[in-house]
Design an enzyme around this catalytic site. Structure first.
Site, short mmCIF file in Angstrom:
data_model
loop_
_atom_site.label_atom_id
_atom_site.label_comp_id
_atom_site.label_asym_id
_atom_site.label_seq_id
_atom_site.Cartn_x
_atom_site.Cartn_y
_atom_site.Cartn_z
CE LYS A 125 -36.83 -24.08 -108.48
NZ LYS A 125 -38.25 -23.86 -108.74
CD GLN A 154 -37.17 -28.05 -111.45
OE1 GLN A 154 -37.35 -29.02 -110.71
NE2 GLN A 154 -37.82 -26.93 -111.29
CG HIS A 205 -36.52 -21.02 -115.48
ND1 HIS A 205 -36.42 -19.76 -114.94
CD2 HIS A 205 -37.54 -21.62 -114.82
CE1 HIS A 205 -37.34 -19.60 -114.01
NE2 HIS A 205 -38.05 -20.71 -113.92
N1 PMP Z 1 -34.21 -22.77 -113.52
C1 PMP Z 1 -35.09 -23.78 -113.53
C2 PMP Z 1 -34.88 -24.94 -114.46
C3 PMP Z 1 -36.19 -23.75 -112.67
O1 PMP Z 1 -37.07 -24.74 -112.68
C4 PMP Z 1 -36.36 -22.64 -111.81
C5 PMP Z 1 -37.57 -22.56 -110.89
N2 PMP Z 1 -38.79 -22.79 -111.52
C6 PMP Z 1 -35.40 -21.64 -111.84
C7 PMP Z 1 -34.34 -21.73 -112.70
C8 PMP Z 1 -35.51 -20.44 -110.95
O2 PMP Z 1 -35.39 -20.82 -109.63
P1 PMP Z 1 -35.60 -19.72 -108.48
O3 PMP Z 1 -37.00 -19.23 -108.65
O4 PMP Z 1 -35.41 -20.48 -107.21
O5 PMP Z 1 -34.60 -18.68 -108.72
#
Ligand code: PMP
Length: 414
Positions: free
Chosen positions: A232, A209, A129
């Site tokens: 999440k 996740q 990500h």
């Molecule tokens: N890592 C992964 C694998 C994610 O799916 C996400 C959210 N889409 C994030 C990091 C970032 O999370 P946050 O927006 O809560 O910081």
């Protein structure tokens, strides 16, 4: 407990805890399949946060009055509860951040900026990500370190042989996603951590996740750092977690400075408070910590093995239904233990945004875009993908609605 011993989830009962799911749009009942972005918040979590604001809202750091005492205890206990939930050795190892992204930045700045230099390598995966990819890219640029990427295979798994080639004695940090938010792949994170440790490197695992959807034991994985977000996992926005091994955190310089994180301050210098407070300056997310505590209670009340089983079942059903279409391409591994509770896909000749928009006409909420994994999409050869992601309240009937909407989109664009 073996899988056979597990009672299936009482999904109808669970849905009653989520009044938002009763919303309808133009007469169509909401089908919420955007859980990898944010899950909904059950009544006990909303209730715990309202109770905090109604009865003991106050600043923490152990003020002298009753309300501050109560808020401080609740805030500290939330750390204990989260530590227990992910198998950490105590509250000292649990730092509350704003989200997973801030947890990544915390370690990248506190550890990376001080420890990395020319000749050092940071090894990421092609399915990271942006929270991890962009952060390490920037820290590497500032320190002169190099970034390497472990390849993915044709079917969207991590190429572990390539990981063994990439991770060498020059590797200082391996940062890998536990479950990919785009492919749904469940990565062999303990294996990766072992490879990292064999070369004297540290390992950071992005569990955004994973923690919401399956049992996670940071000690069993042996991760040095592990991050996830409250929003999440049936908890509130505004709070995330950075787990770190105590002996490592003890040696790290703080990332943010200010009140609440110090032991002694003079006009010349300052010393730091004990863990984890040294990494939580300023007024922290107190109501959110209370909410996260309640979310953990809620999920454990269901049982994380059952959460996983339910989500894998729904994702497998969605995968099978979508695989019936010749013109749908699904990304990531086939259903099984290597796939988590989401399905990323594209319908040939329909842009993912158009697909999401047609879904929205049916009140089916999915996500379309690059899911903060642009380099991975480049690798897949597409600009965007559609993603349906599931949680404890989703049903097979909702997957049927998703499939109907895909059919509709195809008729419209054919
Ligand atoms: N890592 C992964 C694998 C994610 O799916 C996400 C959210 N889409 C994030 C990091 C970032 O999370 P946050 O927006 O809560 O910081």
């Amino acid at each position: 407990m073996s899988q056979q011993d597990l009672e299936p989830l009482d999904v109808e009962g669970i849905r009653e805890d989520f009044p938002i799911l009763d919303r309808s749009f133009d007469g169509e009942r909401l089908v919420y399949l955007d859980n990898a972005a944010t899950t909904h918040t059950p009544e006990p979590v909303v209730e715990a946060m309202s109770d905090y604001y109604r009865r003991y809202n106050s600043n923490v750091h152990r003020g002298i009055h009753h309300l501050s005492q109560e808020a401080s205890i609740a805030y500290e206990e939330a750390h204990d509860r989260v530590a227990e939930f992910v198998g950490a050795d105590g509250r000292e190892e649990i730092i509350f951040t704003k989200n997973t992204t801030e947890a990544e930045n915390l370690i990248a700045y506190s550890w990376g900026l001080n420890e990395l230099g020319p000749g050092d390598e940071v090894v990421l995966t092609e399915m990271e990500h942006h929270a991890s990819l962009v952060t390490w890219q920037q820290i590497a640029r500032r320190t002169g370190a190099d970034v390497k990427y472990v390849r993915i295979t044709e079917d969207g798994r991590l190429d572990v042989d390539h990981a063994r080639e990439c991770i060498t004695d020059d590797t200082a940090m391996v940062s890998a996603v536990h479950v990919s938010n785009t492919l749904g792949t469940v990565n062999p994170v303990s294996e990766l951590v072992d490879i990292a440790h064999d070369h004297g490197a540290l390992a950071f695992i992005d569990g955004a996740q994973a923690v919401p959807n399956r049992p996670v034991d940071v000690n069993a994985i042996d991760a040095d750092f592990y991050a996830f977000s409250g929003h999440k996992m049936a908890g509130p926005t505004g709070i995330g977690v950075c787990y770190g091994k105590r002996e490592l955190l003890e040696g790290l310089a703080p990332y943010l400075y200010g009140g609440g994180m110090i032991r002694k301050v003079t006009f010349e210098e300052s010393t730091w408070a004990e863990l984890p407070w040294r990494f939580e300056p300023g007024t922290p997310p107190i109501a959110e910590a209370v909410g996260l505590h309640a979310a953990v209670d809620y999920l454990e009340g269901i049982g994380m093995e059952r959460v996983r089983e339910h989500e894998e079942g729904i994702a497998a059903y969605a995968y099978e239904r979508l695989a019936e279409f010749d013109d749908v391409e699904i990304y990531g591994p086939e259903p099984g233990p290597e796939r988590g509770g989401l399905v990323g896909f594209n319908l040939e000749s329909v842009h993912a945004h158009d697909l999401a928009s047609i879904m929205n006409d049916h009140a089916v909420a999915i996500r379309a875009g690059d899911h903060c994994t642009q380099p991975l999409h480049d690798k897949l050869g597409v600009a965007a993908s559609a993603r349906a992601s599931f949680y404890v309240y989703n049903t097979r009937e909702e997957v049927d609605k998703l499939v109907e909407a895909v059919e509709d989109a195809r008729d419209l664009f054919a």
